[in-house]
Motif scaffolding. Structure first.
Motif, PDB file in Angstrom:
ATOM      1  N   LYS A  45       0.808  -1.211   0.000  1.00  0.00           N
ATOM      2  CA  LYS A  45       0.000   0.000   0.000  1.00  0.00           C
ATOM      3  C   LYS A  45       0.850   1.273   0.000  1.00  0.00           C
ATOM      4  O   LYS A  45       0.342   2.360  -0.293  1.00  0.00           O
ATOM      5  CB  LYS A  45      -0.924   0.010   1.216  1.00  0.00           C
ATOM      6  CG  LYS A  45      -1.938  -1.120   1.234  1.00  0.00           C
ATOM      7  CD  LYS A  45      -2.763  -1.102   2.508  1.00  0.00           C
ATOM      8  CE  LYS A  45      -3.742  -2.256   2.554  1.00  0.00           C
ATOM      9  NZ  LYS A  45      -4.508  -2.282   3.833  1.00  0.00           N
ATOM     10  N   LEU A  46       2.113   1.145   0.312  1.00  0.00           N
ATOM     11  CA  LEU A  46       3.004   2.310   0.354  1.00  0.00           C
ATOM     12  C   LEU A  46       3.506   2.706  -1.030  1.00  0.00           C
ATOM     13  O   LEU A  46       4.169   3.731  -1.168  1.00  0.00           O
ATOM     14  CB  LEU A  46       4.204   2.019   1.267  1.00  0.00           C
ATOM     15  CG  LEU A  46       3.891   1.660   2.722  1.00  0.00           C
ATOM     16  CD1 LEU A  46       5.186   1.371   3.480  1.00  0.00           C
ATOM     17  CD2 LEU A  46       3.106   2.769   3.400  1.00  0.00           C
ATOM     18  N   PHE A  47       3.185   1.900  -2.050  1.00  0.00           N
ATOM     19  CA  PHE A  47       3.712   2.124  -3.401  1.00  0.00           C
ATOM     20  C   PHE A  47       2.605   2.496  -4.378  1.00  0.00           C
ATOM     21  O   PHE A  47       1.451   2.120  -4.201  1.00  0.00           O
ATOM     22  CB  PHE A  47       4.445   0.874  -3.895  1.00  0.00           C
ATOM     23  CG  PHE A  47       5.695   0.563  -3.130  1.00  0.00           C
ATOM     24  CD1 PHE A  47       6.917   1.046  -3.551  1.00  0.00           C
ATOM     25  CD2 PHE A  47       5.639  -0.203  -1.982  1.00  0.00           C
ATOM     26  CE1 PHE A  47       8.073   0.766  -2.842  1.00  0.00           C
ATOM     27  CE2 PHE A  47       6.785  -0.488  -1.262  1.00  0.00           C
ATOM     28  CZ  PHE A  47       8.013  -0.003  -1.694  1.00  0.00           C
ATOM     29  N   THR A  48       3.002   3.208  -5.425  1.00  0.00           N
ATOM     30  CA  THR A  48       2.080   3.563  -6.497  1.00  0.00           C
ATOM     31  C   THR A  48       2.032   2.411  -7.501  1.00  0.00           C
ATOM     32  O   THR A  48       2.899   2.279  -8.364  1.00  0.00           O
ATOM     33  CB  THR A  48       2.539   4.857  -7.200  1.00  0.00           C
ATOM     34  OG1 THR A  48       2.609   5.905  -6.230  1.00  0.00           O
ATOM     35  CG2 THR A  48       1.567   5.254  -8.300  1.00  0.00           C
ATOM     36  N   LEU A  64       7.436   3.417  -7.378  1.00  0.00           N
ATOM     37  CA  LEU A  64       7.434   4.709  -6.689  1.00  0.00           C
ATOM     38  C   LEU A  64       6.704   4.617  -5.354  1.00  0.00           C
ATOM     39  O   LEU A  64       5.513   4.288  -5.315  1.00  0.00           O
ATOM     40  CB  LEU A  64       6.740   5.761  -7.565  1.00  0.00           C
ATOM     41  CG  LEU A  64       6.440   7.109  -6.918  1.00  0.00           C
ATOM     42  CD1 LEU A  64       7.733   7.871  -6.639  1.00  0.00           C
ATOM     43  CD2 LEU A  64       5.506   7.938  -7.812  1.00  0.00           C
ATOM     44  N   PRO A  65       7.372   4.934  -4.234  1.00  0.00           N
ATOM     45  CA  PRO A  65       6.648   5.057  -2.970  1.00  0.00           C
ATOM     46  C   PRO A  65       5.683   6.244  -3.035  1.00  0.00           C
ATOM     47  O   PRO A  65       6.047   7.324  -3.523  1.00  0.00           O
ATOM     48  CB  PRO A  65       7.766   5.298  -1.948  1.00  0.00           C
ATOM     49  CG  PRO A  65       8.989   4.680  -2.573  1.00  0.00           C
ATOM     50  CD  PRO A  65       8.835   4.983  -4.038  1.00  0.00           C
ATOM     51  N   ARG A  66       4.471   6.071  -2.531  1.00  0.00           N
ATOM     52  CA  ARG A  66       3.404   7.055  -2.699  1.00  0.00           C
ATOM     53  C   ARG A  66       3.739   8.434  -2.128  1.00  0.00           C
ATOM     54  O   ARG A  66       3.292   9.458  -2.651  1.00  0.00           O
ATOM     55  CB  ARG A  66       2.121   6.543  -2.040  1.00  0.00           C
ATOM     56  CG  ARG A  66       1.458   5.396  -2.756  1.00  0.00           C
ATOM     57  CD  ARG A  66       0.136   5.032  -2.090  1.00  0.00           C
ATOM     58  NE  ARG A  66      -0.504   3.901  -2.757  1.00  0.00           N
ATOM     59  CZ  ARG A  66      -1.263   4.012  -3.840  1.00  0.00           C
ATOM     60  NH1 ARG A  66      -1.485   5.203  -4.377  1.00  0.00           N
ATOM     61  NH2 ARG A  66      -1.806   2.939  -4.383  1.00  0.00           N
ATOM     62  N   HIS A  67       4.496   8.477  -1.061  1.00  0.00           N
ATOM     63  CA  HIS A  67       4.719   9.754  -0.383  1.00  0.00           C
ATOM     64  C   HIS A  67       5.829  10.592  -1.002  1.00  0.00           C
ATOM     65  O   HIS A  67       5.992  11.753  -0.644  1.00  0.00           O
ATOM     66  CB  HIS A  67       5.062   9.503   1.088  1.00  0.00           C
ATOM     67  CG  HIS A  67       6.387   8.830   1.288  1.00  0.00           C
ATOM     68  ND1 HIS A  67       6.588   7.493   1.059  1.00  0.00           N
ATOM     69  CD2 HIS A  67       7.589   9.335   1.671  1.00  0.00           C
ATOM     70  CE1 HIS A  67       7.854   7.185   1.310  1.00  0.00           C
ATOM     71  NE2 HIS A  67       8.491   8.276   1.683  1.00  0.00           N
ATOM     72  N   VAL A  68       6.583  10.029  -1.939  1.00  0.00           N
ATOM     73  CA  VAL A  68       7.754  10.742  -2.470  1.00  0.00           C
ATOM     74  C   VAL A  68       7.383  12.008  -3.239  1.00  0.00           C
ATOM     75  O   VAL A  68       8.031  13.047  -3.056  1.00  0.00           O
ATOM     76  CB  VAL A  68       8.615   9.788  -3.327  1.00  0.00           C
ATOM     77  CG1 VAL A  68       9.694  10.562  -4.087  1.00  0.00           C
ATOM     78  CG2 VAL A  68       9.261   8.734  -2.436  1.00  0.00           C
ATOM     79  N   LEU A 250      15.948  -0.777  -3.768  1.00  0.00           N
ATOM     80  CA  LEU A 250      15.825   0.303  -2.789  1.00  0.00           C
ATOM     81  C   LEU A 250      14.827   1.371  -3.232  1.00  0.00           C
ATOM     82  O   LEU A 250      14.552   2.308  -2.476  1.00  0.00           O
ATOM     83  CB  LEU A 250      17.192   0.931  -2.514  1.00  0.00           C
ATOM     84  CG  LEU A 250      18.205   0.002  -1.820  1.00  0.00           C
ATOM     85  CD1 LEU A 250      19.538   0.715  -1.621  1.00  0.00           C
ATOM     86  CD2 LEU A 250      17.676  -0.503  -0.482  1.00  0.00           C
ATOM     87  N   ASN A 251      14.335   1.279  -4.462  1.00  0.00           N
ATOM     88  CA  ASN A 251      13.226   2.112  -4.954  1.00  0.00           C
ATOM     89  C   ASN A 251      13.516   3.612  -4.923  1.00  0.00           C
ATOM     90  O   ASN A 251      12.617   4.428  -4.693  1.00  0.00           O
ATOM     91  CB  ASN A 251      11.950   1.838  -4.120  1.00  0.00           C
ATOM     92  CG  ASN A 251      11.652   0.366  -3.987  1.00  0.00           C
ATOM     93  OD1 ASN A 251      11.393  -0.320  -4.969  1.00  0.00           O
ATOM     94  ND2 ASN A 251      11.722  -0.151  -2.769  1.00  0.00           N
ATOM     95  N   GLY A 252      14.767   3.991  -5.190  1.00  0.00           N
ATOM     96  CA  GLY A 252      15.155   5.395  -5.090  1.00  0.00           C
ATOM     97  C   GLY A 252      14.766   6.266  -6.265  1.00  0.00           C
ATOM     98  O   GLY A 252      14.901   7.485  -6.186  1.00  0.00           O
ATOM     99  N   GLY A 253      14.304   5.680  -7.364  1.00  0.00           N
ATOM    100  CA  GLY A 253      13.899   6.464  -8.522  1.00  0.00           C
ATOM    101  C   GLY A 253      14.898   6.376  -9.648  1.00  0.00           C
ATOM    102  O   GLY A 253      16.066   6.034  -9.446  1.00  0.00           O
ATOM    103  N   GLU A 313      16.214   9.618  -0.284  1.00  0.00           N
ATOM    104  CA  GLU A 313      16.059   9.644   1.174  1.00  0.00           C
ATOM    105  C   GLU A 313      14.600   9.411   1.559  1.00  0.00           C
ATOM    106  O   GLU A 313      14.298   8.651   2.487  1.00  0.00           O
ATOM    107  CB  GLU A 313      16.549  10.968   1.739  1.00  0.00           C
ATOM    108  CG  GLU A 313      16.472  11.038   3.255  1.00  0.00           C
ATOM    109  CD  GLU A 313      17.129  12.270   3.826  1.00  0.00           C
ATOM    110  OE1 GLU A 313      17.708  12.179   4.925  1.00  0.00           O
ATOM    111  OE2 GLU A 313      17.066  13.328   3.172  1.00  0.00           O
ATOM    112  N   ALA A 314      13.698  10.071   0.859  1.00  0.00           N
ATOM    113  CA  ALA A 314      12.275   9.882   1.139  1.00  0.00           C
ATOM    114  C   ALA A 314      11.848   8.440   0.864  1.00  0.00           C
ATOM    115  O   ALA A 314      11.073   7.843   1.623  1.00  0.00           O
ATOM    116  CB  ALA A 314      11.448  10.853   0.312  1.00  0.00           C
ATOM    117  N   SER A 315      12.355   7.872  -0.212  1.00  0.00           N
ATOM    118  CA  SER A 315      11.981   6.502  -0.585  1.00  0.00           C
ATOM    119  C   SER A 315      12.361   5.492   0.485  1.00  0.00           C
ATOM    120  O   SER A 315      11.668   4.483   0.679  1.00  0.00           O
ATOM    121  CB  SER A 315      12.639   6.119  -1.908  1.00  0.00           C
ATOM    122  OG  SER A 315      12.205   6.946  -2.966  1.00  0.00           O
TER     123      SER A 315
END
Length: 429
Positions: A45-48, A64-68, A250-253, A313-315
């Motif tokens: 649920k934390l991911f798009t 992508l993590p949703r909050h980034v 690590l999903n950093g983008g 960092e946000a990820s």
């Protein structure tokens, strides 16, 4: 284990994840039960992500993590737009490479102060290999060979050859299964990928590191396909230097900065071939002579890419409270289950796993050899199963345990089987 050896690993060799409780129990029902018992299931649920597709390409680009986006909007609008230059201090921009390095450290088994974030994987491989050569005892001039994994991601080979030319050292490419036998009095530095990017084979980091040290050599590990997917144990296994990217598990983008690990025992003598102003002990003195900073900071080079750095960092917030051991357990269970589903669904003889069956030799991906791989993957993607291709004939499926579930694995195998029945089989090789 060479590719020829992994080719002998068939999906029929893979043990089932659990015993079947009855002939009528379907794989889809088992997937639902496994997802219901999964301690990491809520992380999805934390991911798009969308329910219309199965994303199995996180070993190339993490989701992508949703909050980034909201976090980066603040970086752009407030920190850059309002604070402007003050954000280097008030926004913590200047210390981001070390601060984020300390957040990655527990995920790869490193203590604080040994990882710095910045630059690309390629640049960090160059720093690490040249610095490793410079760490060697000058009293042993005969120790000159740089051993390189011949099956490595091409960039590592390109960089290693350039580093060899720069340092005047011969380079010796060899298959990882022959590496231990090649270690000797001439071995200076060994560069190895922890997980093979094509087959998903996991190399023996503890064993290779110990053997290299016994031979008097240093080891540089490329963690691009293991960081965030499985325990690494950099400190526990005495690793010298390591590099890794942050945009996969690590999903950093896309293009997020890589990291460099310098073991504490080597930091005082770590001599980077790229001594940029950010690595100076007093960067704003603007001195003409270079005086390296203490610790892993001397692995920095120029001004960090703040937008990508802070997106990373946000990820990393999605990792709060996650045990890497739990990630590894789910990864193995997912790949076992996927291979079982492929065995059950796929037309006989159309695909064969080149990923090792043994858990101790498997990363977090499954690679299937398929003669019609380009057409099959193109059709899979059109049907909503997103994997990727390594020419000429490998289908790759990456399993990121934070957001991939067992129902995803079952659906991917089922759609793969449907596609294989539709794409005509080519002539036998």
């Amino acid at each position: 284990m060479s590719e020829s050896r992994t080719e002998r690993t068939d999906v029929t060799d893979v043990p089932h994840l659990t015993d079947r409780t009855g002939a009528a129990e379907s794989l889809a029902e088992r997937a639902a039960a496994l997802d219901a018992a999964d301690e990491l299931a809520e992380r999805r649920k934390l991911f798009t992500l969308d329910d219309d597709s199965v994303y199995l390409d996180g070993n190339s680009l993490g989701a992508l993590p949703r909050h980034v986006p909201e976090r980066i909007q603040d970086v752009i609008s407030r920190q850059w737009g309002e604070l402007r230059i003050r954000s280097w201090t008030e926004g913590g921009w200047w210390t981001a490479p070390e601060r984020i390095g300390d957040r990655i450290a527990p995920l790869v088994g490193a203590g604080p102060g040994q990882i710095v974030v910045g630059d690309s994987t390629s640049v960090n491989v160059f720093k690490a290999v040249v610095a490793a050569v410079r760490l060697l005892d000058p009293a042993e001039p005969a120790r000159d060979e740089i051993l390189v994994d011949a099956t490595t991601f091409p960039t590592d080979g390109y960089i290693a050859r350039s580093a060899a030319r720069m340092t005047g050292r011969p380079i010796v490419p060899l298959d990882p299964e022959n590496l231990l036998g090649a270690l000797g009095p001439r071995t200076a530095v060994v560069l190895v990928n922890h997980v093979d990017f094509r087959t998903g084979r996991l190399h023996d980091l503890p064993g290779i590191t110990a053997a290299a040290h016994e031979a008097g050599a240093l080891v540089v590990w490329d963690l691009c396909h293991s960081a965030g997917a499985l325990p690494v144990g950099l400190d526990a296994h005495g690793v010298d230097l390591a590099v890794g990217c942050t945009y996969k598990y690590l999903n950093g983008g896309p293009g997020s900065p890589a990291f460099l690990y310098v073991a504490e025992r080597h930091q005082a003598r770590f001599d980077s071939p790229l001594p940029g102003w950010n690595a100076h002990t007093d960067p704003f003195a603007m001195a003409q002579d270079f005086a390296p900073a203490d610790g892993a900071v001397r692995g920095r080079v120029g001004t960090p890419d703040i937008l990508s750095m802070l997106a990373l960092e946000a990820s990393l917030d999605v990792w709060e409270g996650v045990r890497v051991e739990a990630v590894r357990a789910k990864s193995l269970a997912l790949t076992d289950f996927f291979l079982e589903c492929v065995e059950a669904y796929a037309p006989p003889g159309r695909v064969r796993s080149v990923t090792p069956a043994a858990h101790a030799e498997r990363g977090s991906q499954v690679a299937l050899r398929c003669a019609e791989a380009p057409a099959v993957m193109e059709t899979l993607i059109a049907r909503g199963v997103i994997g990727d291709l390594r020419r000429p004939d490998l289908l790759r499926f990456g399993f990121t345990p934070l957001y991939v579930g067992f129902a995803d694995a079952e659906r991917a195998a089922r759609v793969l089987a449907e596609v294989l029945t539709e794409v005509p089989a080519g002539p036998p090789a």
